[in-house]
Design a protein around this motif. Structure first.
Motif, mmCIF file in Angstrom:
data_model
loop_
_atom_site.group_PDB
_atom_site.id
_atom_site.type_symbol
_atom_site.label_atom_id
_atom_site.label_comp_id
_atom_site.label_asym_id
_atom_site.label_seq_id
_atom_site.Cartn_x
_atom_site.Cartn_y
_atom_site.Cartn_z
ATOM 1 N N GLY A 88 -1.410 17.491 2.283
ATOM 2 C CA GLY A 88 -0.753 18.806 2.339
ATOM 3 C C GLY A 88 -1.573 19.865 3.072
ATOM 4 O O GLY A 88 -1.777 19.763 4.263
ATOM 5 N N GLY A 89 -2.011 20.871 2.335
ATOM 6 C CA GLY A 89 -2.935 21.934 2.711
ATOM 7 C C GLY A 89 -3.003 22.375 4.159
ATOM 8 O O GLY A 89 -4.017 22.154 4.807
ATOM 9 N N LEU A 119 0.840 -1.195 0.000
ATOM 10 C CA LEU A 119 0.000 0.000 0.000
ATOM 11 C C LEU A 119 0.879 1.252 0.000
ATOM 12 O O LEU A 119 1.740 1.411 0.866
ATOM 13 C CB LEU A 119 -0.897 -0.007 1.245
ATOM 14 C CG LEU A 119 -1.878 1.148 1.388
ATOM 15 C CD1 LEU A 119 -3.015 1.027 0.382
ATOM 16 C CD2 LEU A 119 -2.444 1.201 2.814
ATOM 17 N N TYR A 120 0.653 2.112 -0.987
ATOM 18 C CA TYR A 120 1.391 3.379 -1.081
ATOM 19 C C TYR A 120 0.402 4.542 -1.165
ATOM 20 O O TYR A 120 -0.703 4.378 -1.685
ATOM 21 C CB TYR A 120 2.234 3.416 -2.364
ATOM 22 C CG TYR A 120 3.438 2.510 -2.361
ATOM 23 C CD1 TYR A 120 4.675 2.974 -1.919
ATOM 24 C CD2 TYR A 120 3.334 1.206 -2.826
ATOM 25 C CE1 TYR A 120 5.790 2.139 -1.933
ATOM 26 C CE2 TYR A 120 4.443 0.369 -2.837
ATOM 27 C CZ TYR A 120 5.669 0.842 -2.395
ATOM 28 O OH TYR A 120 6.767 0.031 -2.406
ATOM 29 N N ALA A 121 0.862 5.725 -0.711
ATOM 30 C CA ALA A 121 0.086 6.950 -0.943
ATOM 31 C C ALA A 121 0.349 7.413 -2.375
ATOM 32 O O ALA A 121 1.453 7.250 -2.888
ATOM 33 C CB ALA A 121 0.525 8.023 0.040
ATOM 34 N N ARG A 122 -0.663 7.977 -3.015
ATOM 35 C CA ARG A 122 -0.460 8.505 -4.370
ATOM 36 C C ARG A 122 0.289 9.840 -4.342
ATOM 37 O O ARG A 122 1.008 10.177 -5.258
ATOM 38 C CB ARG A 122 -1.801 8.705 -5.076
ATOM 39 C CG ARG A 122 -2.478 7.399 -5.467
ATOM 40 C CD ARG A 122 -3.725 7.697 -6.279
ATOM 41 N NE ARG A 122 -4.509 6.495 -6.497
ATOM 42 C CZ ARG A 122 -4.312 5.650 -7.513
ATOM 43 N NH1 ARG A 122 -3.379 5.900 -8.404
ATOM 44 N NH2 ARG A 122 -5.066 4.582 -7.633
ATOM 45 N N HIS A 123 0.021 10.640 -3.301
ATOM 46 C CA HIS A 123 0.691 11.935 -3.125
ATOM 47 C C HIS A 123 1.199 11.982 -1.690
ATOM 48 O O HIS A 123 0.764 11.179 -0.873
ATOM 49 C CB HIS A 123 -0.268 13.107 -3.323
ATOM 50 C CG HIS A 123 -1.323 12.864 -4.343
ATOM 51 N ND1 HIS A 123 -1.075 13.020 -5.690
ATOM 52 C CD2 HIS A 123 -2.595 12.447 -4.220
ATOM 53 C CE1 HIS A 123 -2.177 12.717 -6.351
ATOM 54 N NE2 HIS A 123 -3.111 12.363 -5.496
ATOM 55 N N THR A 124 2.030 12.944 -1.389
ATOM 56 C CA THR A 124 2.517 13.062 -0.005
ATOM 57 C C THR A 124 1.353 13.330 0.946
ATOM 58 O O THR A 124 0.518 14.209 0.699
ATOM 59 C CB THR A 124 3.550 14.193 0.082
ATOM 60 O OG1 THR A 124 4.636 13.838 -0.769
ATOM 61 C CG2 THR A 124 4.060 14.361 1.504
ATOM 62 N N LEU A 125 1.308 12.555 2.018
ATOM 63 C CA LEU A 125 0.243 12.705 3.008
ATOM 64 C C LEU A 125 0.852 12.964 4.376
ATOM 65 O O LEU A 125 1.997 12.611 4.622
ATOM 66 C CB LEU A 125 -0.598 11.422 3.107
ATOM 67 C CG LEU A 125 -1.343 10.945 1.874
ATOM 68 C CD1 LEU A 125 -2.048 9.627 2.178
ATOM 69 C CD2 LEU A 125 -2.340 11.990 1.395
#
Ligand SMILES: [Zn+2]
Length: 340
Positions: A336-337, A307-313
């Protein structure tokens, strides 16, 4: 289940241990303290979960000092029976029972519901100016606050304990949802039950909360609190199994390393695996946002059964407790955000 009201704690109990103090309470309790200014009152709630002792320890320590708080204080110590059940301080809730911090909305027709409703009735009668609900995190990690509102009062209350506030639109029947009934309420997660800093954070925050003249927002004060809005819960679907191991093969549906809670609060890049997946792959998981939509595919992917994140979390409340992972949630994340 009745809430007992204690107007005066027997001073001899304060010479003993925290466990003896818990035995003395015996039942869900409210300890009432008289402040220098009795025209106002604040409330502290702790031990909603029986395996989160830092708040109780901090209360015990405060009572030992025999101080007079700035205003009247009511201290709710909720899951006394759960915490007393052996091994002590090991059960979040008793087997087969509901999570008490999901019971602060109807129906109130079981033991947990009735206890939650008694606490709510007490709050409605006594009208505290604010409420802090003090917890430990499920895994190891730094302290943070959670609330359903992010106005100046909530920032001010947070700043007594920590600089990070998660603001959620998710409604689960948690005590902090009282903010919507004009009682500013902040949940404090003071860190893991066995983390060394947790007790210090609980004690120091509690000292400020009880002793400061003013804990709600002061005009023109700028609170250095960072807000994170609407984290998503990564959950294991019912019936799927979680395992924690650092050895090679394991046939669970989700396998995490035993120190998975090291991911707490760090940035998780897309090239760092979070878990190994079983034969059903990502089907074992779901990620519900505050609108109830499953956003799993939007944030995660399966590469080589990992399992990987698609974007930085940013992850938090990553648990290494199998039963919490299977029955509550594996972790929370936001993308992010940052929001000041
Ligand atoms: Zn808790």
């Amino acid at each position: 289940m009745d809430l007992q009201i204690i107007e005066q704690v027997d001073p001899s109990v304060l010479q003993g241990s925290v466990e003896q103090f818990l035995e003395y309470l015996g039942h869900p309790s409210i300890i009432r303290l008289q402040g220098a200014d009795s025209s106002r009152r604040r409330m502290l709630c702790t031990l909603l979960h029986g395996n989160e002792p830092s708040g109780l320890q901090a209360v015990f320590h405060y009572l030992q000092q025999n101080l007079q708080p700035a205003v009247d204080i009511d201290i709710v110590i909720a899951s006394v029976t759960t915490a007393l059940t052996k091994p002590r301080f090991s059960h979040r809730m008793l087997p087969g029972m509901r999570d008490l911090n999901r019971c602060f909305r109807p129906p109130f027709n079981d033991n947990e519901g009735r206890l939650a409703n008694s606490i709510l009735e007490f709050i409605r009668e006594t009208r505290p100016e604010c409420l802090i609900d003090l917890h430990n995190t499920s895994g190891s990690g730094p302290a943070f606050a959670v609330s359903v509102l992010r106005d100046a009062d909530h920032l001010a209350l947070t700043s007594l304990w920590t600089n990070d506030l998660i603001v959620t639109d998710l409604r689960l029947g948690a005590l902090m949802e009282l903010s919507e009934q004009n009682v500013p309420t902040v949940t404090i997660e003071c860190g893991g039950a066995t983390d060394r800093p947790s007790l210090m954070i609980a004690r120091e925050g509690l000292q400020r909360y009880f002793q400061n003249e003013q804990v709600l927002a002061k005009p023109d004060e700028n609170y250095a609190v960072t807000c994170y809005r609407n984290p998503v819960r990564l959950e294991v679907r019912p019936g799927f199994q979680v395992a924690y191991t650092d050895d090679g093969y394991c046939d669970a549906d989700i396998t995490l390393s035993t120190d998975a809670d090291r991911l707490n609060y760090g940035s998780l890049p897309p090239d760092e695996p979070i878990a190994r997946l079983g034969p059903e792959g990502m089907y074992a998981l779901q990620a519900k946002n505050h609108l109830g939509e499953d956003v799993l595919e939007q944030y995660f992917c399966n590469r080589d059964q990992k399992l990987y994140a698609r974007h930085t979390l940013k992850l938090f409340m990553v648990t290494t407790n199998k039963s919490i992972a299977e029955r509550d949630c594996l972790l929370y994340f936001i993308e992010g955000g940052l929001e000041q």
